[in-house]
Design a protein around this motif. Sequence first.
Motif, PDB file in Angstrom:
ATOM      1  N   ILE A 151       1.093  -1.141  -0.044  1.00 27.74           N
ATOM      2  CA  ILE A 151      -0.207  -0.227   0.116  1.00 27.74           C
ATOM      3  C   ILE A 151       0.345   1.120   0.097  1.00 27.74           C
ATOM      4  CG2 ILE A 151      -0.057   0.283   2.466  1.00 27.74           C
ATOM      5  CD1 ILE A 151      -3.059   1.195   2.654  1.00 27.74           C
ATOM      6  N   GLU A 152       0.054   2.525  -0.510  1.00 25.86           N
ATOM      7  CA  GLU A 152       0.768   3.331  -0.321  1.00 25.86           C
ATOM      8  C   GLU A 152       0.066   4.824  -0.406  1.00 25.86           C
ATOM      9  OE1 GLU A 152       4.331   6.115  -3.983  1.00 25.86           O
ATOM     10  OE2 GLU A 152       3.168   4.539  -4.516  1.00 25.86           O
ATOM     11  N   THR A 153       0.449   5.596   0.710  1.00 26.02           N
ATOM     12  CA  THR A 153      -0.156   6.475   1.543  1.00 26.02           C
ATOM     13  C   THR A 153       0.655   7.630   1.331  1.00 26.02           C
ATOM     14  OG1 THR A 153       0.896   6.941   3.448  1.00 26.02           O
ATOM     15  CG2 THR A 153      -0.902   5.145   2.861  1.00 26.02           C
ATOM     16  N   PHE A 154      -0.202   9.004   0.035  1.00 24.84           N
ATOM     17  CA  PHE A 154      -0.166  10.017   0.116  1.00 24.84           C
ATOM     18  C   PHE A 154      -0.887  11.079   1.342  1.00 24.84           C
ATOM     19  CE2 PHE A 154      -0.408   7.787  -3.444  1.00 24.84           C
ATOM     20  CZ  PHE A 154       1.050   7.853  -3.929  1.00 24.84           C
ATOM     21  N   GLU A 155      -0.302  12.398   2.043  1.00 18.37           N
ATOM     22  CA  GLU A 155      -1.171  12.815   3.082  1.00 18.37           C
ATOM     23  C   GLU A 155      -0.686  14.322   3.055  1.00 18.37           C
ATOM     24  OE1 GLU A 155      -2.300  11.951   7.839  1.00 18.37           O
ATOM     25  OE2 GLU A 155      -0.169  11.471   6.744  1.00 18.37           O
ATOM     26  N   ARG A 156      -1.664  14.935   3.008  1.00 14.03           N
ATOM     27  CA  ARG A 156      -1.139  16.987   3.442  1.00 14.03           C
ATOM     28  C   ARG A 156      -1.907  17.449   4.516  1.00 14.03           C
ATOM     29  NH1 ARG A 156      -0.343  21.314  -0.952  1.00 14.03           N
ATOM     30  NH2 ARG A 156       1.823  20.129  -1.451  1.00 14.03           N
ATOM     31  N   VAL A 157      -1.079  17.331   6.179  1.00 19.26           N
ATOM     32  CA  VAL A 157      -1.820  18.081   7.061  1.00 19.26           C
ATOM     33  C   VAL A 157      -1.370  18.919   6.800  1.00 19.26           C
ATOM     34  CG1 VAL A 157      -1.109  17.976   9.525  1.00 19.26           C
ATOM     35  CG2 VAL A 157      -0.692  15.777   8.287  1.00 19.26           C
ATOM     36  N   TYR A 158      -2.368  19.672   7.185  1.00 26.80           N
ATOM     37  CA  TYR A 158      -2.646  21.286   7.371  1.00 26.80           C
ATOM     38  C   TYR A 158      -2.773  22.175   8.810  1.00 26.80           C
ATOM     39  CZ  TYR A 158      -4.982  20.000   2.695  1.00 26.80           C
ATOM     40  OH  TYR A 158      -5.277  20.077   1.376  1.00 26.80           O
ATOM     41  N   PRO A 159      -2.181  22.965   8.956  1.00 24.71           N
ATOM     42  CA  PRO A 159      -1.639  23.486   9.819  1.00 24.71           C
ATOM     43  C   PRO A 159      -2.242  24.459  11.006  1.00 24.71           C
ATOM     44  CG  PRO A 159      -0.555  25.466   8.118  1.00 24.71           C
ATOM     45  CD  PRO A 159      -1.405  24.023   7.654  1.00 24.71           C
TER      46      PRO A 159
ATOM     47  N   PHE B   6      -5.691  12.287   2.645  1.00 22.89           N
ATOM     48  CA  PHE B   6      -4.973  11.401   2.677  1.00 22.89           C
ATOM     49  C   PHE B   6      -6.029  10.263   1.774  1.00 22.89           C
ATOM     50  CE2 PHE B   6      -4.655   6.863   4.490  1.00 22.89           C
ATOM     51  CZ  PHE B   6      -3.874   6.702   4.804  1.00 22.89           C
ATOM     52  N   VAL B   7      -5.090  10.171   1.305  1.00 22.63           N
ATOM     53  CA  VAL B   7      -5.271   8.946  -0.145  1.00 22.63           C
ATOM     54  C   VAL B   7      -4.815   7.730   0.037  1.00 22.63           C
ATOM     55  CG1 VAL B   7      -5.638   8.736  -2.603  1.00 22.63           C
ATOM     56  CG2 VAL B   7      -6.340  10.794  -1.002  1.00 22.63           C
ATOM     57  N   ALA B   8      -5.200   6.594   0.376  1.00 21.91           N
ATOM     58  CA  ALA B   8      -4.442   5.057   0.626  1.00 21.91           C
ATOM     59  C   ALA B   8      -4.656   3.807  -1.601  1.00 21.91           C
ATOM     60  CB  ALA B   8      -4.595   4.710   1.777  1.00 21.91           C
TER      61      ALA B   8
ATOM     62  N   ALA C 167     -10.084   4.284   3.108  1.00 18.04           N
ATOM     63  CA  ALA C 167      -9.329   4.822   2.219  1.00 18.04           C
ATOM     64  C   ALA C 167      -8.662   6.111   1.606  1.00 18.04           C
ATOM     65  CB  ALA C 167      -9.480   4.207   0.647  1.00 18.04           C
ATOM     66  N   HIS C 168      -9.655   6.674   2.186  1.00 19.84           N
ATOM     67  CA  HIS C 168      -9.509   8.672   2.203  1.00 19.84           C
ATOM     68  C   HIS C 168      -9.729   9.407   3.092  1.00 19.84           C
ATOM     69  CE1 HIS C 168     -12.932   8.589   0.820  1.00 19.84           C
ATOM     70  NE2 HIS C 168     -13.052   7.389  -0.751  1.00 19.84           N
ATOM     71  N   ILE C 169      -9.070  10.672   3.017  1.00 15.66           N
ATOM     72  CA  ILE C 169      -9.852  11.820   3.621  1.00 15.66           C
ATOM     73  C   ILE C 169      -9.649  13.077   3.277  1.00 15.66           C
ATOM     74  CG2 ILE C 169      -9.210  12.831   6.375  1.00 15.66           C
ATOM     75  CD1 ILE C 169     -10.379  10.283   6.890  1.00 15.66           C
ATOM     76  N   VAL C 170     -10.569  13.981   2.986  1.00 19.06           N
ATOM     77  CA  VAL C 170     -10.649  15.732   3.070  1.00 19.06           C
ATOM     78  C   VAL C 170     -10.078  16.191   4.054  1.00 19.06           C
ATOM     79  CG1 VAL C 170     -10.638  14.182   0.377  1.00 19.06           C
ATOM     80  CG2 VAL C 170     -12.607  14.647   2.206  1.00 19.06           C
ATOM     81  N   PRO C 171      -9.834  17.403   3.313  1.00 24.22           N
ATOM     82  CA  PRO C 171     -10.432  18.158   4.508  1.00 24.22           C
ATOM     83  C   PRO C 171     -12.286  19.267   3.854  1.00 24.22           C
ATOM     84  CG  PRO C 171      -8.972  19.281   3.497  1.00 24.22           C
ATOM     85  CD  PRO C 171      -9.268  17.848   2.403  1.00 24.22           C
TER      86      PRO C 171
END
Length: 389
Positions: A173-181, A270-272, A287-291
């Motif tokens: 599995i590969e994950t992609f993420e951006r955490v907002y400040p 976040f996306v897996a 599988a995924h999270i969006v703001p």
Amino acid sequence: MRTKVAIIGAGPAGLLLGQLLHSYGIDNFILERQTPDYVLGRIRAGLLEEGTVALLDEVGAGVRAHREGLVHDGIELAFGGSRHRIDMKAATGKTVMIYGQTEVTLDLMNARKAAGLTTVYQAADVKPHDFDTDHPRVTYVKDSITYELDCDFIAGCDGFHGVSRASVKPSAIETFERVYPFGWLGILSETPPVSHELIYSNHARGFALCTMRSMHRSRYYVQCPLDDHIDQWPDDRFWDELKRRLDQKAVDSLVTGPSIEKSIAPLRSFVAEPMRFGRMFLAGDAAHIVPPTGAKGLNLAASDVHYLSSALREYYDEKSSAGIDGYSARALARVWKAVRFSWWMTSMLHRFPDTEGFGAKIQLAELNYLVGSKAATASLSENYVGLPY
């Protein structure tokens, strides 16, 4: 015990999938680690795309939404001290519906109960096994007894922190993420909404959002630092800060009152990938999270479930694996478009650490272009009301 599809998670994704599969004649069994009251107590999204409403209608769970939901034709963008309306219906022919995720979950729970289908709540130590073989199974503990559920497929609808994605080998599995400040401080109050449509506000002090759950219950948000705590935000401070971020007309119309719920939520993208692992599939927040800025979380879960239920129906009715083989790619294509839109809305409307000088001017130019261009308005509207499945 045996079923065709074992569904982990009894949130809206799992419940909707279960009802769709039932309508197609596909046996399914849902496991949920929490109690029904806990599931219903989670305060979540409240905006439904037409496609989501259509799926609720398909399983007979949309009656109350049509009776109590609020249909909106547009939204308002506030910046520079004034508001600008985006007429989404004029641009796309489509609308959105304000109807809380809690209500969606309750309607699906009631539909499942009426159909006599099995949901095991307070199922402890749920674990998917052997999903990389032709004989997957799920084990769980209920009342100190361990059970084993044999199945053809496993659907992981158990959210971001669930066991389904965590059971996949890291190499697969590969994950992609951006955490907002920053986070969103949100309150719920028994007050009439300040406007009949949502107000998204870009302000030098930070983002604000005015929305609602009904004509007598309002939901408001202000951007806040991630390390803030709700104890730092008594109701009076929240209302004062919200007023500072709204235009004068909204301030004059705002009815304040005691909060009945208050929370701070961090924002992340976040996306897996992929969303299929042998005979186990991920759907929704697993599988995924969006703001929440783009109002896509629940609606993305619904589109995942649409793709997955259609693929499983094809497998059982037509003896074809084409749908399940293509599920991940098909779902992710729509997911990434929604992730892009949610990131764009978040970037345009919030104050980031570097949103000073040049950054602030770029945001203002973007907003002015958006409200002054039919093409830009149509693009926002098309994404906001929901891209086609």
